[in-house]
Structures are given as C-alpha cells and as structure tokens.
Design a protein around this motif. Structure first.
Motif, PDB file in Angstrom:
ATOM      1  N   LEU A   1      -1.570  -0.192   1.161  1.00 33.94           N
ATOM      2  CA  LEU A   1      -1.530   0.899  -0.151  1.00 33.94           C
ATOM      3  C   LEU A   1      -1.526   2.207  -0.460  1.00 33.94           C
ATOM      4  CD1 LEU A   1      -3.536  -1.846  -2.348  1.00 33.94           C
ATOM      5  CD2 LEU A   1      -0.909  -1.896  -2.094  1.00 33.94           C
ATOM      6  N   ALA A   2      -1.860   2.895   0.862  1.00 31.65           N
ATOM      7  CA  ALA A   2      -2.084   4.490   0.780  1.00 31.65           C
ATOM      8  C   ALA A   2      -0.321   4.557   1.494  1.00 31.65           C
ATOM      9  CB  ALA A   2      -2.957   4.826   1.472  1.00 31.65           C
ATOM     10  N   GLY A   3      -0.059   4.240   2.393  1.00 29.85           N
ATOM     11  CA  GLY A   3       1.194   4.452   2.459  1.00 29.85           C
ATOM     12  C   GLY A   3       2.158   4.361   1.834  1.00 29.85           C
ATOM     13  N   LEU A   4       2.546   2.959   1.007  1.00 29.49           N
ATOM     14  CA  LEU A   4       2.911   2.670  -0.185  1.00 29.49           C
ATOM     15  C   LEU A   4       3.075   4.152  -1.037  1.00 29.49           C
ATOM     16  CD1 LEU A   4       3.580  -0.662  -1.029  1.00 29.49           C
ATOM     17  CD2 LEU A   4       5.012   0.784  -0.662  1.00 29.49           C
TER      18      LEU A   4
ATOM     19  N   ASN B   1      10.019   6.410   5.674  1.00 25.73           N
ATOM     20  CA  ASN B   1       8.751   7.013   4.921  1.00 25.73           C
ATOM     21  C   ASN B   1       7.397   6.681   5.064  1.00 25.73           C
ATOM     22  OD1 ASN B   1       9.844   9.120   4.384  1.00 25.73           O
ATOM     23  ND2 ASN B   1      11.112   8.845   2.285  1.00 25.73           N
ATOM     24  N   LEU B   2       7.492   5.205   5.213  1.00 28.01           N
ATOM     25  CA  LEU B   2       6.014   4.080   5.365  1.00 28.01           C
ATOM     26  C   LEU B   2       6.201   4.525   6.451  1.00 28.01           C
ATOM     27  CD1 LEU B   2       4.603   2.619   3.329  1.00 28.01           C
ATOM     28  CD2 LEU B   2       5.677   0.931   4.016  1.00 28.01           C
TER      29      LEU B   2
ATOM     30  N   LEU C   1       1.691   5.500   7.665  1.00 26.43           N
ATOM     31  CA  LEU C   1       0.920   4.276   8.265  1.00 26.43           C
ATOM     32  C   LEU C   1       0.989   4.936   9.914  1.00 26.43           C
ATOM     33  CD1 LEU C   1       2.528   1.220   6.776  1.00 26.43           C
ATOM     34  CD2 LEU C   1       0.561   2.767   5.836  1.00 26.43           C
ATOM     35  N   GLY C   2       1.710   6.415  10.230  1.00 23.73           N
ATOM     36  CA  GLY C   2       1.618   6.392  11.933  1.00 23.73           C
ATOM     37  C   GLY C   2       2.007   5.247  12.777  1.00 23.73           C
TER      38      GLY C   2
END
Length: 169
Positions: free
Chosen positions: A108-111, A156-157, A161-162
């Motif tokens: 969710l943080a990545g989104l 981008n995601l 997220l790395g």
C-alpha cells in the motif's frame, strides 16, 4: 426517482459499497479519502440511476467514476502531499505485525508512491482483475496507453518497494 428505483439503488449500494470502498482505498491509500471517493461515485450513480438502461454496465460506470474522482482529487492543490523525514506520530512501541500485514502495508505504501494514473491502471488490472481492454474502456484511453502505463506503474512500484518484490504476472 420512483420507489422501485430507490429500492433497486439501495440494494445495489448495499451489495457494492464495501468493494467500491476497498478499490477507492487502493487508489488513494487513505481510508478517509476512500470513503469520500466512494461517496462521490455513489452520488453520481444515484443521479443517473433512473436513466441507466443497461444495469449490467453499472459496475463499470461506478469504477470509471471512482477512478476519475481519484485522479481529479489528486490534482487539487490542497491534496498534494509533502514528504517529511519523521512521521508526526511515533509508531506504537512493542507491537509486532506478522509478515502478511507487513507485506500488505509495504504494498500500500508502494502504491501511494506511484503516480495517480499509473496507480489507477495497476489497481484496475491487478486488484479488480480487468483485462487491458476493460481498463482502457474504464479510463477512456487506448489499449497501448494502458500497456505503457502498466509497465511504467510496475517499474515505479518496484522502485518504491525495492528489491523485495518479485513479479508474479
């Protein structure tokens, strides 16, 4: 609207409110904004309810309204977020989240780090299960645009997220 239309709308609303709210949350990453977006979509639907001839297309209309409201809302100047080094509230000490919750929170943080249009494409493709043509129809763009936005959004995601993320298709 007559009484029968009101009853039909109420039944549709009761059946779909949770899934629309979840989709809105995936689009914006904030439950309060998700409630606002879902309300916007349902108010727009209520206004047009008695003019909808094809009730099978109602889900698509709500989804399209939801995505457009999310993108419009992200463009408003008071909604622009500023990134800070430290959160205003410290994380609660001593709480332990299992791996599933941590992974979900990371996703969710990545989104939230993905631009709104790309986020909309990712949510519609991978969380709503629409195919490329379905996403193109909802967003009112070409299938090629959906494909390129999907590729950019996934890139981008992955950046957000790395190296932890593995592409699952």
């Amino acid at each position: 609207m007559d009484e029968g239309d009101e009853r039909d709308f109420a039944e549709y609303f009761a059946a779909k409110r949770d899934s629309v709210r979840r989709t809105a949350y995936l689009l914006c990453g904030d439950w309060h904004r998700a409630d606002d977006l879902a309300q916007t979509a349902f108010v727009a639907l209520h206004r047009k309810w008695n003019r909808i001839r094809d009730r099978a297309a109602t889900d698509a209309y709500v989804r399209k309204t939801l995505v457009r409201a999310s993108i419009d809302e992200s463009r408003r100047p008071w909604r622009r977020e500023r990134h800070v080094e430290q959160l205003p509230e410290p994380e609660p000490a001593g709480t332990r989240m299992d791996d599933q919750v941590a992974t979900r929170a990371d996703l969710l943080a990545g989104l939230r780090a993905v631009p709104p249009k790309q986020r909309a494409v990712l949510v519609l493709r991978y969380f709503e299960g629409l195919d490329v043509a379905g996403v193109a129809k909802v967003l009112g763009c070409s299938e090629g645009n959906v494909k390129s936005q999907t590729a950019r959004g996934l890139a981008n995601l992955r950046d957000a997220l790395g190296e932890e993320v593995e592409a699952g298709g």
